[in-house]
Design an enzyme around this catalytic site. Structure first.
Site, short mmCIF file in Angstrom:
data_model
loop_
_atom_site.label_atom_id
_atom_site.label_comp_id
_atom_site.label_asym_id
_atom_site.label_seq_id
_atom_site.Cartn_x
_atom_site.Cartn_y
_atom_site.Cartn_z
N LEU A 1 0.93 -1.40 0.06
CA LEU A 1 -0.01 0.01 -0.04
C LEU A 1 0.80 1.10 -0.14
O LEU A 1 0.83 2.07 -0.82
CB LEU A 1 -0.76 0.07 1.08
CG LEU A 1 -2.02 -1.25 1.26
CD1 LEU A 1 -2.67 -1.07 2.61
CD2 LEU A 1 -2.90 -1.36 0.24
N THR A 2 1.63 1.40 0.92
CA THR A 2 2.39 2.57 1.29
C THR A 2 3.27 2.95 0.29
O THR A 2 4.12 1.91 -0.28
CB THR A 2 3.21 2.55 2.52
OG1 THR A 2 2.16 2.48 3.60
CG2 THR A 2 3.82 3.85 2.93
N GLU A 3 3.65 4.39 -0.18
CA GLU A 3 4.57 4.83 -1.01
C GLU A 3 5.59 5.97 -0.46
O GLU A 3 5.09 6.32 0.55
CB GLU A 3 3.85 5.25 -2.50
CG GLU A 3 3.00 4.19 -3.32
CD GLU A 3 2.55 4.63 -4.49
OE1 GLU A 3 2.75 5.74 -4.90
OE2 GLU A 3 1.84 3.73 -5.12
N ILE B 1 7.34 -2.19 2.98
CA ILE B 1 6.36 -3.45 2.79
C ILE B 1 7.17 -4.56 3.64
O ILE B 1 8.34 -4.82 3.38
CB ILE B 1 6.57 -3.62 1.44
CG1 ILE B 1 6.08 -2.64 0.63
CG2 ILE B 1 5.81 -4.76 1.00
CD1 ILE B 1 4.73 -1.88 0.77
N THR B 2 6.47 -4.83 4.70
CA THR B 2 6.78 -5.98 5.68
C THR B 2 6.55 -7.30 4.72
O THR B 2 5.78 -7.31 3.84
CB THR B 2 5.69 -5.89 6.68
OG1 THR B 2 5.90 -4.87 7.42
CG2 THR B 2 5.86 -7.33 7.63
N ARG C 1 16.45 -5.69 42.28
CA ARG C 1 17.18 -4.59 42.50
C ARG C 1 17.25 -4.04 43.99
O ARG C 1 16.30 -3.63 44.39
CB ARG C 1 16.96 -3.57 41.60
CG ARG C 1 17.95 -2.33 41.81
CD ARG C 1 19.33 -2.58 41.46
NE ARG C 1 20.09 -1.11 41.38
CZ ARG C 1 21.26 -1.15 40.88
NH1 ARG C 1 22.02 -2.23 40.78
NH2 ARG C 1 21.91 0.00 41.24
N GLN D 1 8.14 3.80 47.82
CA GLN D 1 6.67 4.24 47.63
C GLN D 1 6.87 4.97 46.16
O GLN D 1 5.93 4.71 45.48
CB GLN D 1 6.28 5.36 48.68
CG GLN D 1 4.85 5.96 48.22
CD GLN D 1 4.09 6.48 49.09
OE1 GLN D 1 4.60 7.71 49.26
NE2 GLN D 1 3.14 6.21 49.84
N GLU E 1 -0.59 1.45 10.68
CA GLU E 1 -1.93 1.29 10.36
C GLU E 1 -2.72 2.65 10.31
O GLU E 1 -3.81 2.70 10.85
CB GLU E 1 -2.32 0.50 11.29
CG GLU E 1 -2.00 -1.11 11.38
CD GLU E 1 -2.43 -1.80 9.86
OE1 GLU E 1 -3.26 -1.27 9.16
OE2 GLU E 1 -1.69 -3.01 9.78
N THR F 1 -1.80 7.00 11.42
CA THR F 1 -1.13 7.59 12.44
C THR F 1 -2.39 8.06 13.46
O THR F 1 -3.55 8.23 12.95
CB THR F 1 -0.63 9.12 12.01
OG1 THR F 1 -1.59 9.67 11.34
CG2 THR F 1 0.56 8.84 11.20
#
Length: 386
Positions: free
Chosen positions: A124-126, A156-157, A270, A281, A364, A366
């Site tokens: 999708l993205t460009e 692109i994943t 720790r 506290q 997905e 912003t």
């Protein structure tokens, strides 16, 4: 009202949690830092059938309900958010194909996609069009019985593993409004002119590649037009992105849960001034706020998933994605504070949680743009708060 998971959901979560704790948690930091591709983890997810999450049973898939879908992304992101990305784009593409593909397209691709024999993503993205998908420039001109595609896609994943890759194109660049001229083509990644040019370096979201793809006169058969109809590509993409926002809300919850877990464990171990820092506290207040936010995020994610089960849920999924992603970032920051100087070290998990959390408010859509989507739904009366 029952805010508990069903017995089936609880058993499914237990199965996922065992897999994550055994196969992902022990190796995530080392593999992420070395840039090693998680081949063994991918095989494990395939063996569990997770590549078929959004594929109907008749094509060999699991056809998970939206809450189960959210559980997968929450639990895997608790181990390593980048691994969830491998499933995320694949699952959205499979859902889009299952919803809108022709029967021939479904028979050709879905059975193999369900087993992980082949994988996919979403193009999708460009470079000049992210959240504003109507601004894409990639074109597809019909030439006989083929479309000729020219353009470029970014971020692109699964780019190096996706075949076919559904790509959003403009089949009619002159259409007004622009979305009426947009279509999705199922492109064979071995086609001449299809080139994955580079992996984009990232602050976080490692484990899966995010790539730039160049399409130079790529010829795509007409029968690879998703659904066989031009001009509905934007609608097809958006129908899948609704599940994508559930995905992102659940991923965010997984990140927040892991950050909280690490902070709680560290506070019990720790020591300073002769006692564990959890006895102070100031740390207790941090932990209480983190736990409250994580649980609110989880309920929001499941609520949005259930809304998808009941029908269209733009506002609900938008709300959940906004809220959960911002919780993930804040809880990750607070976990780093609990760790003090060690929180800034790559030898501890929390710095990875922080780096991965930043993407959640960007991917997905912003959060600022999603706020306008939610507002429009509220003004139309599509959803009532209260």
């Amino acid at each position: 009202m029952d805010f508990n998971l069903s017995e089936d959901h609880q058993q499914f979560r237990k199965l996922l949690r065992t897999f994550v704790d055994k196969e992902i948690v022990p190796v995530a930091r080392e593999w992420e830092q070395s840039g090693r591709y998680p081949t063994e983890i991918v095989k494990g997810m395939a063996d569990m059938g997770l590549f078929g999450m959004t594929i109907p049973e008749e094509y060999g898939g699991l056809d998970l309900d939206p809450v189960s879908f959210a559980l997968v992304f929450e639990e895997i992101s608790r181990g390593w958010m980048g691994i969830a990305g491998i499933l995320g784009s694949h699952s959205l593409s499979c859902r889009m194909l299952a919803m809108h593909g022709t029967e021939e397209q479904k028979q050709a691709y879905l059975p193999k996609l369900a087993t992980g024999e082949i994988r996919t993503g979403v193009g999708l993205t460009e470079p000049d069009a992210g959240t504003d998908l109507q601004g894409i420039r990639t074109t597809a001109k019909l030439d006989g019985d083929h479309y000729v595609v020219n353009g470029a896609k970014m971020w692109i994943t699964n780019a190096r593993y996706a075949n076919p890759l559904p790509v959003l194109v403009k089949t009619d660049p002159t259409a007004s409004p622009a979305h009426r001229g947009m279509s999705i083509l199922l492109i064979d990644s071995t086609s001449e002119g299809f080139t994955v040019t580079k992996d984009i370096p990232k602050l976080g979201y490692k484990g899966t590649e995010s790539c730039e793809i160049v399409l130079d006169n790529v010829r795509v058969p007409k029968e690879n037009l998703l659904g066989g109809v031009e001009g509905v590509g934007m609608k097809q993409a958006l129908s899948a992105l609704e599940w994508g926002r559930v995905n992102m809300a659940a991923r965010s919850t997984g990140i927040a849960q892991r950050a909280y877990d690490e902070a709680l464990s560290y506070a019990n171990q720790r020591k300073a001034f002769g006692k564990t820092i959890g006895e102070f506290q100031a740390i207790q207040l941090q932990l209480a706020s983190m736990a409250t936010s994580v649980q609110a995020s989880r309920l929001m994610a499941y609520w949005s998933a259930d809304a998808v089960r009941r029908g269209r849920a733009d506002a609900e999924t938008g709300m959940a994605k906004i809220f959960c992603s911002e919780v993930a970032l804040q809880v990750s920051i607070d976990a780093m504070k609990v760790h003090g100087g060690y929180g800034y070290s790559t030898e501890f998990e929390v710095e990875r949680m922080y780096r991965d959390s930043i993407l959640m408010s960007i991917g997905e859509g912003t959060n600022d743009v999603l706020r306008t989507v939610v507002a429009k739904s509220l003004l139309r009366g599509d959803v009532v708060v209260g």
